[in-house]
Design a protein around this motif. Structure first.
Motif, short mmCIF file in Angstrom:
data_model
loop_
_atom_site.label_atom_id
_atom_site.label_comp_id
_atom_site.label_asym_id
_atom_site.label_seq_id
_atom_site.Cartn_x
_atom_site.Cartn_y
_atom_site.Cartn_z
N ASN A 1 5.04 6.52 -0.69
CA ASN A 1 5.00 6.53 -2.16
C ASN A 1 5.81 5.33 -2.65
N VAL B 1 0.57 5.50 0.28
CA VAL B 1 -0.39 6.56 0.60
C VAL B 1 -0.76 7.29 -0.70
N SER B 2 0.26 7.81 -1.39
CA SER B 2 0.01 8.56 -2.62
C SER B 2 0.47 7.74 -3.82
N GLN C 1 -12.52 -3.34 -7.54
CA GLN C 1 -13.80 -2.77 -7.08
C GLN C 1 -14.57 -2.15 -8.24
N ALA D 1 -8.52 -6.27 1.42
CA ALA D 1 -7.17 -5.80 1.07
C ALA D 1 -6.23 -5.98 2.24
N LEU D 2 -5.31 -6.93 2.11
CA LEU D 2 -4.29 -7.15 3.14
C LEU D 2 -3.02 -6.46 2.63
N ASN D 3 -2.68 -5.35 3.27
CA ASN D 3 -1.55 -4.54 2.82
C ASN D 3 -0.25 -5.04 3.44
N GLN E 1 3.08 -0.19 4.30
CA GLN E 1 2.47 1.13 4.10
C GLN E 1 3.63 2.11 3.89
N PHE E 2 3.82 2.52 2.64
CA PHE E 2 4.87 3.49 2.28
C PHE E 2 4.19 4.79 1.85
N PHE F 1 -8.78 -0.69 -6.32
CA PHE F 1 -9.71 0.13 -7.12
C PHE F 1 -10.10 -0.59 -8.41
N HIS G 1 0.86 -1.19 0.00
CA HIS G 1 0.00 0.00 0.00
C HIS G 1 0.89 1.24 0.00
N LYS H 1 -3.00 -0.30 -4.09
CA LYS H 1 -3.64 0.99 -4.42
C LYS H 1 -4.23 0.91 -5.83
N VAL I 1 -8.63 6.60 -11.68
CA VAL I 1 -9.98 6.92 -11.18
C VAL I 1 -10.78 7.78 -12.15
#
Lengths: 350, 350
Positions: free
Chosen positions: B50, B20-21, B34, B42-44, B47-48, B31, B18, B27, B332
Motif C-alpha cells: 500500500n 498492491v492495494s 489505458q 508498465a515498469l514498476n 512493489q509495496f 489505468f 506499484h 496503479k 475505476v
C-alpha cells in the motif's frame, strides 16, 4: 456504450505475473477487471520485461516470503476486505502454497457469511501435454483445491488434477465428476477443449459444470470458432472476465450471493447456470478481441519491421519476436468488446 | 459515453511505483492511460502492499540494475518502440539516473524524427517544503531535465529544480523562465499552487508554460476549487491524464506532432496552448474524481469499521489507516470522468 459498472462495488485480489510490455497475467487481468468496474488489488508474482513465449525475457520472480509479506501489509492496514480473489501464474510450489494460504485465510474470515468470499483459481501448470512448472507444483495445487470456488484448468491441467486422461466426452465428464466429488470444487470450467467427436471442425469449446447439492455435475458446453493464431494471455483474460461475470450472473438470481459458493438450486440445469451465462459473455468478449487482434497483426508486423535493419528482417529468431508482439491481445482499444460484446455463443446442456 | 479511444494508437512507457492495494503511482497511471486508449508498458519501480501515507507498508524496491535489465529485455524483443514515456516515483539517485538513461536513449533513437518521442517527467522529490527522497536525487534530476519535453513539478519541486524560492507571481514566473532557459525544458506545469495573492481563497491553481522559439515563457493559469481532504496519487493522476491529453491536443493542430517537442508557433498565447487545453481537461477529470471520492468517504469508513473490533475502532493509529483507505482515488467506477468530464475550468493568460 454505457459507462455504468457491470457489478456493484467488488474488491478483487488478483495474484498473477506482471510483464512490462504486452498482455498476459495481471497485465490482462487488472485491466479487464477494472474495465468492468472492479476495485483490483494486484499482487504481482513476477516482473518480466515480456512474456516467455518470446523465448527470451528479463526480470525477476517474487519469492514466497515476499508474497506472504505483501499480504501481511494488506492485513495490517485493513486492506484485506476482498469480495473475490483471482489467482493465475505463481512461480514454484512454495509460492503456490503461500497463495493458497491467503485464499484459505480469506475463506476462514468469512466462514459465517456464506457467499461473502469467492476464489477463482486458474491452476497454471502447463498446456498441450507439457508441464511448464516444476513437478512438485502439481500436488501443491491438489492440496489447495478444497478452498477454491471455481477452477479454470485447461484440458491438460484438468487431467493432472483429476488423474483422468481426457479423450472423449465420457472421460471429460469423469474428470469433472472427480473434481466435484474428490476435491469438493463447486464450479469447474475446462477451457479450450479440442477432442475429435466432441468439438466440431475448426471450433473449440469449453465445458463447465456447477455441482448439485449432492455433488453431481451439471454440464454445459459452449462451442466457438477457433482462430488460427497462437495468442498468449487468453487463459488470463478468461479468468478475469469470468470473475466479474460470475458475480454479475449470481447477483441476477435473488439471494444466490448469500449462498455458499453461489451454488444454484438443484433444479437448475447446466445451460441455465449462472456459470454458463457468465461463460457465454466471456467467450463473446474474447472472440471479438481475438478477431480484432488477428486482423491488426499484418499492420503491426509491418510497423515493427519498418524500424529494423535488412539483416534483422531476414533473421528467423527476430521474426518470431515481431510476430509474437503482433499477437499481443489488443484490449485497451477494444473496451466495448469487454464491456458489451455483440456476438453470441450459447451454452448447450450436455 | 463513446467507447472510442481518445488518441490514435499510442505506446507509452510508464515508470513508477506499484502498490498492491490502492491508487498511487503506476496503479493510477496505467489505468488512466489505458482507459483513454493508450497501450501502456508498465515498469514498476517498487512493489509495496500500500502507499506510504498509511505510515506502514511492506514490500520491496526495484534496483537500478533491475530497471536497466528490464529495459534491455524490451529492446531485445523490439518492444522499445514508444511514442511517449511518463516517469514518476523512482527510488534513489542511481535508479533515477537509470530511468534518465532510458529516456535519453529513446530520444536519441528518434533524433531525426522530430516529435516522434515525448517524455513527461514528474520529478517526484517532495512536497510542502519537505524532501522525501535522498538529497542526492535532486542533482540527478537536474542532469536529466535536458531530455524532458514536459515536467510536472509541484511548487516545492519547482523551487528545488530552479533554485528560485516561489513566494508570488513574479518569483513563480522567474522559476518557470529558469526551467525554460537554463534547462531547455519546452513545457512546464507547476501543479497545486497555493500562494496568497495568486490563488483565490479555497482554490488552488496550476500555472503552465510552453516556451517560444526564443525560450520565452508563455504562461497560463487554471484555477479550481480546493477539496478539503488529503488525497494521495493526485500527482500521478495528473501526469497520466496530461500525457494522453497533450497528445490529443497536439494532434488537433495540423503538423504540430512532427515538430520538436510539439512546440506551438510563437504567435500562440498561453491560454491557447495545447498544453493549456490539455490541462483544462485533466483538471476537470480530477475534480470530478476527487469530488466523488470525497462524497463516498463516510460510507467507506463505515464499511471498514463494521469489520473491526471495538478496541480497534477506538485506536487512533488504526483510524488513520481506515481514513487513508477511504481517501484512495475512486477511478475505476468513474470511467466517464476520465474519458469525458463534464465540468469546465478555463485557462487564463498570465
Amino acid at each position: 456504450m454505457s459507462a455504468a459498472p457491470i457489478v456493484p462495488p467488488t474488491r478483487v485480489l488478483a495474484v498473477a505475473s506482471h510483464v512490462v510490455s504486452g498482455n498476459v497475467g495481471n497485465k490482462v487481468a487488472v485491466f479487464a477487471l477494472q474495465s468492468l468496474g472492479c476495485d483490483v488489488a494486484a499482487l504481482n508474482t513476477v516482473q518480466f520485461s515480456n512474456h516467455t513465449a518470446y523465448r527470451q525475457w528479463r526480470g525477476t520472480k517474487v519469492s514466497a516470503a515476499e508474497i506472504k509479506d505483501l499480504y501481511e501489509g494488506l492485513k495490517e492496514n485493513y486492506l484485506d476486505d476482498f469480495d473475490m480473489m483471482l489467482s493465475g501464474y505463481v512461480p514454484g510450489a512454495e509460492a503456490v502454497a503461500a497463495v493458497g494460504n491467503i485464499a484459505h485465510e480469506l475463506k476462514e474470515n468469512h466462514k459465517d457469511q456464506p457467499g461473502k468470499f469467492f476464489w477463482v483459481l486458474d491452476p497454471v501448470m502447463g498446456d498441450n501435454g507439457r508441464l511448464y512448472v516444476a513437478p512438485e507444483v502439481v500436488p501443491e495445487y491438489k492440496k489447495l483445491l478444497q478452498y477454491a470456488d471455481l477452477i479454470l484448468p485447461n484440458q491438460f491441467e484438468a487431467e493432472l488434477l483429476s488423474d483422468v486422461k481426457i479423450t472423449d466426452m465420457a472421460s471429460l465428464t469423469t474428470a469433472i465428476r472427480t473434481l466435484h466429488e474428490t476435491y469438493k470444487i463447486p464450479h469447474v470450467v475446462i477451457t479450450s477443449i479440442s477432442i475429435p467427436g466432441v468439438t466440431e471442425a475448426n471450433h473449440l469449446c469449453v465445458v463447465g459444470s456447477s455441482m448439485t447439492s449432492t455433488g453431481e455435475p451439471r454440464l454445459f458446453q459452449i462451442t466457438f470458432p477457433a482462430i488460427d493464431c497462437y495468442f498468449c494471455g487468453t487463459g488470463d483474460m478468461f479468468g478475469a472476465l469470468i470473475t466479474c461475470r460470475i458475480r454479475e450472473a449470481a447477483l441476477a438470481v435473488p439471494n444466490l450471493d448469500a449462498r455458499q459458493s453461489w451454488l444454484s438450486d438443484d433444479n437448475v440445469s447446466g445451460e441455465e447456470l449462472p456459470l454458463a451465462k457468465a461463460a457465454e459473455k466471456v467467450l463473446a468478449s474474447m472472440h471479438e478481441v481475438l478477431t480484432r487482434t488477428k486482423n491488426d497483426m499484418p499492420a503491426s508486423i509491418e510497423k515493427t519491421r519498418a524500424g529494423m535493419s535488412e539483416e534483422d528482417k531476414n533473421d528467423e529468431k527476430k521474426a518470431h519476436f515481431v510476430k509474437t508482439k503482433a499477437a499481443e491481445l489488443q484490449l485497451v482499444r477494444n473496451l466495448e468488446c469487454l464491456r458489451s460484446p455483440g456476438v453470441q455463443f450459447t451454452a448447450k446442456k450436455l
